[in-house]
Scaffold this motif. Sequence first.
Motif, PDB file in Angstrom:
ATOM      1  N   ALA A 318       0.838  -1.226   0.139  1.00 50.25           N
ATOM      2  CA  ALA A 318       0.048   0.039   0.158  1.00 50.25           C
ATOM      3  C   ALA A 318       1.000   1.194  -0.020  1.00 50.25           C
ATOM      4  N   SER A 319       1.947   1.313   0.803  1.00 49.11           N
ATOM      5  CA  SER A 319       2.859   2.232   0.838  1.00 49.11           C
ATOM      6  C   SER A 319       3.402   2.757  -0.619  1.00 49.11           C
ATOM      7  N   PHE A 320       3.821   1.495  -1.280  1.00 49.15           N
ATOM      8  CA  PHE A 320       4.381   1.742  -2.587  1.00 49.15           C
ATOM      9  C   PHE A 320       3.410   2.186  -3.610  1.00 49.15           C
ATOM     10  N   ALA A 321       2.050   1.962  -3.267  1.00 48.46           N
ATOM     11  CA  ALA A 321       1.024   2.207  -4.453  1.00 48.46           C
ATOM     12  C   ALA A 321       0.938   3.696  -4.161  1.00 48.46           C
ATOM     13  N   SER A 322       0.789   4.093  -2.740  1.00 52.63           N
ATOM     14  CA  SER A 322       0.378   5.431  -2.486  1.00 52.63           C
ATOM     15  C   SER A 322       1.640   6.515  -2.972  1.00 52.63           C
ATOM     16  N   GLY A 323       2.856   5.675  -2.920  1.00 48.99           N
ATOM     17  CA  GLY A 323       4.199   6.898  -3.312  1.00 48.99           C
ATOM     18  C   GLY A 323       3.806   7.030  -4.801  1.00 48.99           C
ATOM     19  N   GLY A 345     -10.454   8.417  -4.938  1.00 51.71           N
ATOM     20  CA  GLY A 345      -9.642   7.886  -3.663  1.00 51.71           C
ATOM     21  C   GLY A 345     -10.170   7.027  -2.545  1.00 51.71           C
ATOM     22  N   LEU A 346     -11.540   7.825  -2.252  1.00 54.86           N
ATOM     23  CA  LEU A 346     -12.240   7.188  -1.118  1.00 54.86           C
ATOM     24  C   LEU A 346     -12.662   5.917  -1.245  1.00 54.86           C
ATOM     25  N   ALA A 347     -13.397   5.941  -2.716  1.00 52.32           N
ATOM     26  CA  ALA A 347     -13.852   4.641  -3.106  1.00 52.32           C
ATOM     27  C   ALA A 347     -13.023   3.436  -3.415  1.00 52.32           C
ATOM     28  N   ALA A 348     -11.917   3.897  -3.781  1.00 50.61           N
ATOM     29  CA  ALA A 348     -10.966   2.910  -3.743  1.00 50.61           C
ATOM     30  C   ALA A 348     -10.258   2.238  -2.476  1.00 50.61           C
ATOM     31  N   ILE A 374      -3.035  -2.761  -2.999  1.00 52.16           N
ATOM     32  CA  ILE A 374      -2.712  -2.003  -3.912  1.00 52.16           C
ATOM     33  C   ILE A 374      -3.997  -0.883  -4.008  1.00 52.16           C
ATOM     34  N   ALA A 375      -5.145  -1.287  -4.115  1.00 49.15           N
ATOM     35  CA  ALA A 375      -6.543  -0.427  -4.195  1.00 49.15           C
ATOM     36  C   ALA A 375      -6.615   0.528  -3.028  1.00 49.15           C
ATOM     37  N   ALA A 376      -6.128   0.025  -1.667  1.00 48.46           N
ATOM     38  CA  ALA A 376      -5.934   0.881  -0.713  1.00 48.46           C
ATOM     39  C   ALA A 376      -5.126   1.775  -0.630  1.00 48.46           C
ATOM     40  N   GLY A 377      -3.612   1.582  -1.095  1.00 44.75           N
ATOM     41  CA  GLY A 377      -2.674   2.592  -1.169  1.00 44.75           C
ATOM     42  C   GLY A 377      -2.956   3.557  -2.414  1.00 44.75           C
ATOM     43  N   GLY A 379      -5.971   4.660  -3.066  1.00 44.70           N
ATOM     44  CA  GLY A 379      -6.982   5.633  -2.319  1.00 44.70           C
ATOM     45  C   GLY A 379      -6.185   6.507  -1.448  1.00 44.70           C
ATOM     46  N   ILE A 380      -5.330   5.961  -0.845  1.00 43.52           N
ATOM     47  CA  ILE A 380      -4.684   6.700   0.321  1.00 43.52           C
ATOM     48  C   ILE A 380      -3.999   7.822  -0.347  1.00 43.52           C
ATOM     49  N   GLY A 381      -3.192   7.663  -1.484  1.00 39.59           N
ATOM     50  CA  GLY A 381      -2.518   8.560  -2.308  1.00 39.59           C
ATOM     51  C   GLY A 381      -3.431   9.596  -2.683  1.00 39.59           C
ATOM     52  N   CYS A 382      -4.489   9.378  -3.161  1.00 37.66           N
ATOM     53  CA  CYS A 382      -5.334  10.392  -3.934  1.00 37.66           C
ATOM     54  C   CYS A 382      -5.779  11.263  -2.855  1.00 37.66           C
ATOM     55  N   VAL A 383      -6.482  10.468  -1.651  1.00 39.48           N
ATOM     56  CA  VAL A 383      -7.191  11.374  -0.752  1.00 39.48           C
ATOM     57  C   VAL A 383      -6.173  12.215   0.041  1.00 39.48           C
TER      58      VAL A 383
END
Length: 536
Positions: A318-323, A345-348, A374-377, A379-383
């Motif tokens: 998740a960290s890698f995806a959000s980065g 992002g919230l939906a992901a 990956i989906a959660a990451g 979402g975190i990055g977008c939000v």
Amino acid sequence: MTTHAGGVRIRTTPWGVLAVLCVGFFMTLLDTSIVNVAVPAVQADLHAGVDRILWMVNGYVLALAVLLIAAGRLGDRFGPKRLYLAGLAVFTAASALCGAATSADGLIAARVLAGIGAALLGPQTFAFITMLFPPHRRGAAIGVWGMVAATSTVSGPVLGGVIVDALGWQWIFLVNVPIGVLGLVLAAVAVPDPRPGAHHRFDVPGLVLICSALLALSFALLEGERYHWGTVAGPVSIPVLLALGGLLLVLFVVRQRMDTREPLVPLRLFAHRSFSVAGATMLCFGFAMVGLALPMTIYLQFVLGLSPSRAGMMPAVASFASGLVAPVGGRLSDRMGRRPLLLFGLAAYAAGLTAIAARAGVGANPWCFVPALIAAGIGIGCVFVVTANLAVGDVEPELAGAASGVFNTTRQIGAVLGGAVLGAVLQNRLGASAHEHALRRAAALPPEAAAAFVDHFTRVDALALHGGGGPAGAPSASPVPGAAEAPELADALQRFGAEVLRSAFVDAMRQTMMLSVAVCLLALLCASRLQEPRRR
């Protein structure tokens, strides 16, 4: 852009300054989660009880949450560079004290000091973005800021697990010292020193009111479960602290409305719908993020039996995806609009959390969670990127410090609230589910052993699971009649006890995660109220 250090003129760029500022910002956010994986090692080494260990974690969060608003306004008055350097110096010194601590009380005091340093530093990085970048380039800069924030929040367990396994728990703090010293030198040389154009007065009564309110509310939420939401000492109780915090918060708002010259939190901030939406969304999302970090860390170690370092590797996905997403998201928000990206992002994140809850099981393969993480990451990055852009993108530069302090405080309060509520729900559902699973397993035991077996699981404590590895709550043979003389019965009790606890935790984790999904959907509802500005 030219900065002066020791009389020497140094040429810098806004991106170079932002990179320097992100060094300290990354460390302070990383410290909110990196210690969780070191809890068993610290507890064993310092012979600390559960209450002391919880304060090691919560003392940092409490100091950070209480002082963020004040620190943001102090940056407006004295200049953000001064506050950044002071905060990084305090944080670095406190990290050295944490690593050198030989008692639980010494470690707690050093953690509180580190939280104070982090609070002084945090809002200044955000305020600098509004000063360094024009509006049309601000989205990309906030994308980098969001990448750092999202990556540091999720990667704490990863780095913590590796460092604890390789070097010992002290080094999760000591590693900050050389990085902090380097960050101080670079910031002193490369970061410009904008000074406020006019003398800012400081609202001391307002400061006392807001800090006292946040202290009472945060303490009550963090310690409520420990005191069973009852009496703390004498006339002081958790409900009294909650009521006192709420009353002080109301008095603070009244004072800010009366102070028309220069309030601590200018209420005209909330006239910007984008700022109000960002605060409400991040309050809910800060709550929802705990639903991934808290149960997942325990599940990977206790239920699936992974080591701390291997368990920490899973959130790295998740960290890698959000980065990866955050810098791109900053540019996309400038081009396609902030509302669609925030809703996505919230939906992901909600979809990723739902998929993890659906796939969780006693015998699950850890790799099956990768797509959901990956989906959660993403979402975190977008939000993180969009809410940060919303919080400061439309406010006046002189309010940047106040906006940053309030926005970061809402995120911290959301996390505190999420930790208190989700921790209580996790523990409550664990006890109820353990009793149900114990009743099913008891059917295979002799009648005289079945009653004692079921009775044992009325006292299950979720905190016993933090150590991971084995079934900490599984019953030993001694409390069950006849077990000492029957090795087969003793083995069955151990095996059934482990199965009960693991199955019960999976049930409790699913329900806790679905509560986080519900709060994330509430954040999505808040975000849907956002209105896009007209295109120029």
